[in-house]
Every structure is written in structure tokens, then in C-alpha cells.
Design an enzyme around this catalytic site. Sequence first.
Site, mmCIF file in Angstrom:
data_model
loop_
_atom_site.group_PDB
_atom_site.id
_atom_site.type_symbol
_atom_site.label_atom_id
_atom_site.label_comp_id
_atom_site.label_asym_id
_atom_site.label_seq_id
_atom_site.Cartn_x
_atom_site.Cartn_y
_atom_site.Cartn_z
ATOM 1 N N TYR A 159 -46.367 19.661 96.470
ATOM 2 C CA TYR A 159 -47.793 19.345 96.485
ATOM 3 C C TYR A 159 -48.142 18.800 97.864
ATOM 4 O O TYR A 159 -47.947 17.623 98.149
ATOM 5 C CB TYR A 159 -48.123 18.312 95.407
ATOM 6 C CG TYR A 159 -49.585 17.934 95.379
ATOM 7 C CD1 TYR A 159 -50.539 18.830 94.931
ATOM 8 C CD2 TYR A 159 -50.013 16.681 95.809
ATOM 9 C CE1 TYR A 159 -51.881 18.498 94.903
ATOM 10 C CE2 TYR A 159 -51.357 16.329 95.784
ATOM 11 C CZ TYR A 159 -52.280 17.240 95.335
ATOM 12 O OH TYR A 159 -53.617 16.907 95.310
ATOM 13 N N TYR A 182 -54.604 27.202 93.734
ATOM 14 C CA TYR A 182 -54.288 25.767 93.717
ATOM 15 C C TYR A 182 -54.157 25.262 92.288
ATOM 16 O O TYR A 182 -55.077 25.360 91.486
ATOM 17 C CB TYR A 182 -55.408 25.034 94.437
ATOM 18 C CG TYR A 182 -55.212 23.562 94.706
ATOM 19 C CD1 TYR A 182 -54.987 23.111 96.001
ATOM 20 C CD2 TYR A 182 -55.299 22.612 93.694
ATOM 21 C CE1 TYR A 182 -54.854 21.760 96.268
ATOM 22 C CE2 TYR A 182 -55.150 21.265 93.954
ATOM 23 C CZ TYR A 182 -54.926 20.841 95.245
ATOM 24 O OH TYR A 182 -54.797 19.498 95.510
#
Length: 393
Positions: A343, A292
Site C-alpha cells: 500500500y 485501487y
Amino acid sequence: MTDRTLRGRVAVAGVGETAYYKRGQSPDAEFDLALKAILAACENAGISPKEVDGFASYSNDRNDPSKLAAALGINDLRFANMQWGGGGGGGSGAVGNAAAAIATGMADCVVVFRSLAQGQFGRFGQGARIPEIRGEGAYTAPYGLMSPAQSFAMKVNRFMYENGVRQEALRAISLASYAHAQNNPRAVMYGRPLDEEKYDESRWIVEPFHLFDCCLENDGAAAIILVSAERAKDFDHPPCYLLSAVSGSHYRAGAGSHNAPLYATSTFTTVAPRLYEMAGVKPSDVDVLQCYENFTGGVMMSIVEHGFCEPHEVNEFFTLENFSADCGKLPINTSGGNLAECYMHGLGLNIEAIRQIWGESTNQVGAVEVSEVASGPMVTPVSSCIFGAESTV
């Protein structure tokens, strides 16, 4: 290894995504986006949405499971769960919660999902626009720490200073994500390549983060369908099993006002050992990593804390070649990740980890047997998970 484990108990049936939009530009409401992603996952799995009997999400997702069940025509909603904590730290944790429900018989077919429409509820990348500040923010906002980038830069600067890390290490992460996005038509940055010169000349957001060190801000939704391991071969995809899913944080990680005793961390110091213990693998067994990127500095500390290199090895280890899907030592973020694909609070990384097991990635890394995800560094709690091919169980 004990019987109290998720290892090999749950399999992936299908995944689904909507189109991805620049933040604020989705024509659909968050609820509609969630439904579209779930329906796409059901189609991918080849099942009726009425077979779903549970939902798991994270980061204060605003889509009510009971309303989702009503819209999908589900007869019996047996499980509804939200992973605590803000940001993307709960992505793999939500996978773990869904898997636990299936493994214990609370549900049979659970959807893990995340839906975002920032134009309807505000941007993640900005500080709060409010007339007064209270609580923890009162200790930071007056001194300029208002946005996520400003707050997280503090931790990353400390780590880089203590370990002599150069800017080129962060640049390698960004270059790898953008390079992989060029082969992924779903990626928001598809057709928009990045090179060293463009990265170096991009504006500072807050040191050490250039523009291209920061994640995108997007609208859309993503979904993963989990079922019991006994059903793993019922679907068209090769079997993909969950080997491990853990979440949590270390001692006083949630201490307010940047006051945690362990400061320069991505919060995985106690989580990562439990991840590998449950999965029964070592970092050297991992074929591909989806890590991430809220900011590249979080990836840097996550890779160290998950055991792929030591802090003093970062400058040598962090290169575009090592991170490339094409024969890299540790291919990372092979869809483009949060920096260059989209995202979606990190759930796209879990989907890409699954696609690597299936052999369906746009940047496929050979015959992947062990595929890892690290979710949401520098928040608390964080989470990680590992998926495995049939050969691993």
C-alpha cells in the site's frame, strides 16, 4: 479531440521503488525513502537526478520539494505541485499535474512520488485517537463511523443491496490480487497465497469487508519520472505514453456527513467519461486495469463506473478467471495491488500499469497496448489515467 489535451504529449522515462515494510517498520525516515525511490527511478531511466526539475505528489505528502531538490543537487527547481485531497484519489491526478507542467513548458523532467512511514506519523487504517471530535466527524464518530473501513462499508453495502451483489464478487477481487502477488517477489504477500476457504474463514473487519478485502498498511516510497513525448525513444524501455489523466468528482460528492445525493458510488461517474474522451479509447480497448483497492468494494464500483460491466452483471463478471493475467477478460492488479503487493497510496498501481506497457510485469498480459489506472475510489476528488504503447499515438 482538441488541442487542449495531454494525449501523447508526455512519456515515461523511468520508475523506482524502495523496499516495502509493514507499517511502522521502516528503518528510514519518509524523506530518505522518497530520495531512495527517486534515485531508483533515475537509475531506471538512465539519467542523473540533476536533470529533474519538478516534483508532483498528493495526499498531503510531507516531503518538501525544495529540500528534495537540495538533497539531489538540482540546480533549477521549476515546478512543485501537490494534488488536493486525502487518500489515494490523487495518484493519477499527480501524474496529470506533472504531465501538464511538461506539456506547457513549465518543466522538462518531473518526478511523481509518494512516500510513507506510518510509524512516524500514525496509521491510516485506524480512526483518529484524539480527546474530542469536531467538524464533520462529530456527526459520524459518535455513531461508530471512525475508521475508513467503517465509512466506506456504508457505500458498498448500499450498492450491493441495490444490485443484488453477492460476497463472492468481492472475494474474486481479493483472490486475483493475492494470486498475482505470488509471482511478484517485491510483494509483501509473496509466498502467502489465499484461497476461497481462507478468505471465507477470515474475520470480519466490518461487513461486507473480511480481513482480505482490506488494503495493507505499509511504509516505503515509489516514484515515476515523466518527460516530453519527443524523448520517449531516448530510453532503454519501449515508449510508454500518457494517453489521458483526469481527476474530479460529481455534484456534491464532498457533501459532509454521508449526505451526498449520489451515495453508492466510487466517485468516478463524471471522471471516467472524460478519461476515455481524452485518451480516444473505449473500455473494450483496455488490455489491463490497475484498480485501487482501499477495499474490494471500491474496486467493484470503480469497474462498473469505468464501463467494464453493468451493475446487474457484477455477479457474473466478477470471477477469478476474468480477473486473471492469464487470459482473463479484464486482468486487474497484476502486481498484487494494494491488497497484496503493498500500500503505497496507490502509486505502485501506476508503476505496474507502466510495466505492463514495457512488457516487464511479473504477470505480463500479452502485448499490452492500453493500460489503465483508477486511483482512490470513494474519496473526493478521485483520478484515473491511461498509458499507451507506441502503436496508440
